[in-house]
Design an enzyme around this catalytic site. Structure first.
Site, PDB file in Angstrom:
ATOM      1  N   HIS B 238       0.807  -1.224   0.000  1.00 61.01           N
ATOM      2  CA  HIS B 238       0.000   0.000   0.000  1.00 61.01           C
ATOM      3  C   HIS B 238       0.835   1.267   0.000  1.00 61.01           C
ATOM      4  O   HIS B 238       0.328   2.351   0.235  1.00 61.01           O
ATOM      5  CB  HIS B 238      -0.989   0.012   1.169  1.00 61.01           C
ATOM      6  CG  HIS B 238      -1.865  -1.212   1.163  1.00 61.01           C
ATOM      7  ND1 HIS B 238      -2.849  -1.389   0.216  1.00 61.01           N
ATOM      8  CD2 HIS B 238      -1.872  -2.312   1.946  1.00 61.01           C
ATOM      9  CE1 HIS B 238      -3.423  -2.566   0.434  1.00 61.01           C
ATOM     10  NE2 HIS B 238      -2.850  -3.155   1.464  1.00 61.01           N
ATOM     11  N   ARG B 295      -5.959  17.029   0.774  1.00 59.18           N
ATOM     12  CA  ARG B 295      -4.680  17.746   0.876  1.00 59.18           C
ATOM     13  C   ARG B 295      -3.939  17.646  -0.447  1.00 59.18           C
ATOM     14  O   ARG B 295      -4.399  16.983  -1.370  1.00 59.18           O
ATOM     15  CB  ARG B 295      -3.836  17.093   1.970  1.00 59.18           C
ATOM     16  CG  ARG B 295      -3.665  15.609   1.681  1.00 59.18           C
ATOM     17  CD  ARG B 295      -2.710  14.922   2.584  1.00 59.18           C
ATOM     18  NE  ARG B 295      -2.870  13.480   2.555  1.00 59.18           N
ATOM     19  CZ  ARG B 295      -2.356  12.661   1.656  1.00 59.18           C
ATOM     20  NH1 ARG B 295      -1.636  13.150   0.664  1.00 59.18           N
ATOM     21  NH2 ARG B 295      -2.558  11.367   1.704  1.00 59.18           N
TER      22      ARG B 295
END
Lengths: 169, 498
Positions: B238, B295
């Protein structure tokens, strides 16, 4: 100056000389060649034949790391001088509990008493051989079990000097 | 806005702090930095106008301390705070505290951050906003017959997951209908033991998943645009390794659909500032919402390459209430870009490395961009992410970008610690990668890092360079320490004396 350079178990004998401000190298039993090599800090630019070798060469005593664009290489380096000295010191003594003389010589000092604790790499005996005084170091941590020689004794290669009781890990 | 310079605190470290500070200066504003005691050496401190130490090395004692960051902002008279990525960037309480302290938070509203920060609320919100989710049951159950009926509706293969789940416990992949009931029972008892909750839910198993994300920019005047997509399927555990834009996998009509869906969803939830919606795309190019990052992303440079826009600058504009400087129709996807995350880690064992950067040469040339806070002599702290540089490369075509990337990577010499540069190089030669069709499983299932072979002649040259270096050290031992460059001068001087 002769160096033993080892990479992945393969040792090469490399002699580097500097004469009249020029560097020469002899690689194993090849003919001696003049070197075209430049260092800027750790960056090394080396032209040999027409081949360019550009790398970062970093050394810490006997361990060298060479970063090339394709991969990182690890080398062991030993100078001829160091190899002789380490032979005298018995650095390559086996991992057993006996400390032996690696060269014929004379015992100058015994640095440990029976029952005294020694740590790994600590000098235990000073020996004179080939007009040089050398410290013989312990290859393990432990306690001195028996001292088998005395100051002033002339010893032969392989002669037992000291026996240790190894420390429990 | 350029008439009154604003003081912008970048509440982050390393390359992203530098990145945002560049944008800040370019706009005529004043960049302010924070740093931990372990980061005093980092370039982001030196490049700031003012800097404030927020605490000890571990981020929990420095960059994650809301009170310390606000104190720094007050002490340096900040008008606004840019959170970068990681740390406090997706902390709704921090965003709220910044506004309450009378400053501008450069990011979306605290409410949106909170919603997107929670998996369940994010999925519910985005489903309502029109994004497809991975088909599955929403509520967990212990009733095997009900679950079996749901499972047949979803189709196989599927995943059984624990409602209270985590760490793979109570999780099973079911390939065939007849396996369902036995696996369900086992998973349920496992979940009951592990979490004290035996409820399970079922979800469609996505074969050959691609990680594709859409970059969004939105202002407070109702303008929402996408800046195309990025593909980040080259992952390991990941962790993204290589990112590219545009995705080489998406068909043009799917690209259009996924980007438009992302814009629509952001419009529906009233999103502002920069954001990224991550999708899972399956073998049939169906896309499903995964999560939203509220973000700026690590991999934003690839989007900047293909669009020619500066996302950090745009974030600042929008935060100060200005309109986006471009409209959707102004944006063109031009060429192809890759980003390589350079980690100080062993490429074989994937272990992070801390230590002194003894040499640092970065690549350059057409279409090559470096984002890094490291330099020769920089000590990599043990407390943070081991990423020491991002190399991003642009080419007119994907093929050109790949070749250019190889050159750039071969010019990258970061020495003193091991880095994953050789891994990137090998990934660029992986047939699936070259083809442009690789899934999130490629690195873990279909790739092994090989220590590259070195030809005998080059190996000899390496050995000689080592011997010469050792030789020069014998002379240097007598010389004044510290000046590495004097080695040859010293040898020369010695020789001259003979």
């Amino acid at each position: 100056m002769l160096f033993y350079v080892t990479h992945e178990g393969k040792e090469h004998c490399i002699r580097v000389e500097s004469r009249r401000n020029r560097l020469y190298v002899k690689f194993d039993d090849h003919a001696e060649e003049r070197l075209d090599i430049v260092f800027h800090g750790n960056n090394c630019s080396f032209v040999r034949g027409n081949n360019v070798f550009y790398a970062n060469v970093l050394g810490n005593k006997s361990d060298y790391t060479v970063w090339t664009p394709e991969r990182t290489l690890q080398f062991k380096v030993e100078s001829e001088h160091k190899r002789i000295v380490s032979k005298l010191r018995g650095d390559d003594l086996g991992a057993d509990n006996q400390i032996c003389a690696k060269m014929p010589g004379k015992i100058v000092r015994i640095l440990k008493k029976s029952g005294e604790r020694v740590s790994k790499g600590e000098p235990v005996v000073v020996m004179e051989a080939m007009k040089m005084e050398n410290e013989i170091r312990s290859t393990m941590a432990g306690t001195v079990d028996r001292i088998c020689t005395k100051v002033g004794a002339a010893v032969e290669t392989g002669e037992l000097l000291m026996e240790l009781t190894p420390e429990d890990q | 806005m350029s008439h009154t310079p604003k003081r912008i605190l970048v509440a982050n470290r390393g390359e992203i702090a530098l990145r945002v500070m560049r944008a800040t200066r370019e706009m005529g504003h004043i960049p302010l930095a924070i740093y931990s005691k372990a980061d005093r050496q980092s370039l982001h401190v030196s490049r700031a106008e003012a800097a404030y130490c927020v605490g000890e090395g571990p981020s929990i004692h420095s960059y994650l301390r809301v009170d310390a960051v606000l104190e720094a902002a007050k002490a340096m008279n900040a008008d606004a705070i840019h959170p970068g990525y990681g740390f406090l960037s997706e902390n709704a309480a921090f965003a709220k505290a910044v506004s309450e302290a009378g400053m501008i938070f450069i990011g979306p509203s605290p409410e949106v951050i909170a919603t997107m920060g929670d998996k369940v609320s994010a999925r519910n919100t985005m489903e309502k906003a029109g994004l497809p989710l991975v088909p599955g049951t929403k509520e967990g159950t212990e009733d095997e017959n009900k679950a079996f009926a749901d499972a047949k509706g979803i189709g196989f293969p599927l995943m059984i997951k624990a409602s209270a789940g985590g760490g793979g416990r109570g999780m099973r992949r079911v390939d065939k209908e007849e396996d369902f009931l036995p696996l369900f029972r086992r998973a349920s008892s496992e979940a009951a033991k592990a979490f004290g909750d035996g409820r399970l839910y079922v979800e469609k198993f996505i074969l050959s998943p691609h990680h594709i994300e859409v970059q969004i920019m939105a202002d407070a005047h109702g303008n929402v645009v996408h800046l195309f997509e990025r593909e980040c399927s080259a992952q390991r555990r990941h962790q993204k390794v290589i990112e590219e834009a545009p995705s080489p996998y998406l068909k043009p009509d799917v690209r259009k659909a996924v980007c438009e869906a992302a814009v629509e969803a952001c419009r529906n939830i009233g999103y502002t500032n920069a954001g990224t919606i991550e999708f899972l795309v399956d073998a049939n190019q169906n896309f499903y919402f995964m999560e939203m990052n509220t973000r700026l992303q690590v991999e934003h440079p690839v989007t900047e390459w293909i669009t020619g826009q500066d996302l950090a600058k745009e974030q600042i504009r929008v935060a100060f209430g200005q309109k986006l400087s471009f409209k959707q129709e102004d944006l063109r996807c031009n060429g192809h870009a890759f980003e390589f995350r350079i980690y100080a880690e062993d490429p074989e064992k994937f272990l992070p490395q801390a230590g002194l950067l003894r040499g640092a040469s970065f690549p350059s040339g057409v279409g090559v961009r470096i984002d890094s806070h490291a330099y020769r002599g920089y000590e990599i702290p043990v407390f943070y992410d081991p990423m020491i540089a991002k190399i991003s490369v642009w080419g007119r075509t994907r093929e050109e970008a790949i070749e250019r990337s190889k050159v750039a990577l071969s010019e990258t010499m970061l020495n003193g610690v091991k880095t994953n540069t050789p891994l990137h190089f090998q990934l660029l030669e992986h047939p699936d990668f070259v083809r442009g069709n690789y899934t999130t499983r490629m690195i873990e299932e279909n790739f092994t890092f090989k220590q590259p072979e070195m030809d005998a002649n080059r190996l000899e040259m390496a050995a000689i360079s080592v011997a010469v270096s050792a030789f020069s050290k014998e002379f240097e031992a007598a010389a004044i320490e510290g000046d590495e460059n004097s080695r040859w001068k010293f040898v020369a001087r010695q020789e001259a004396l003979r």
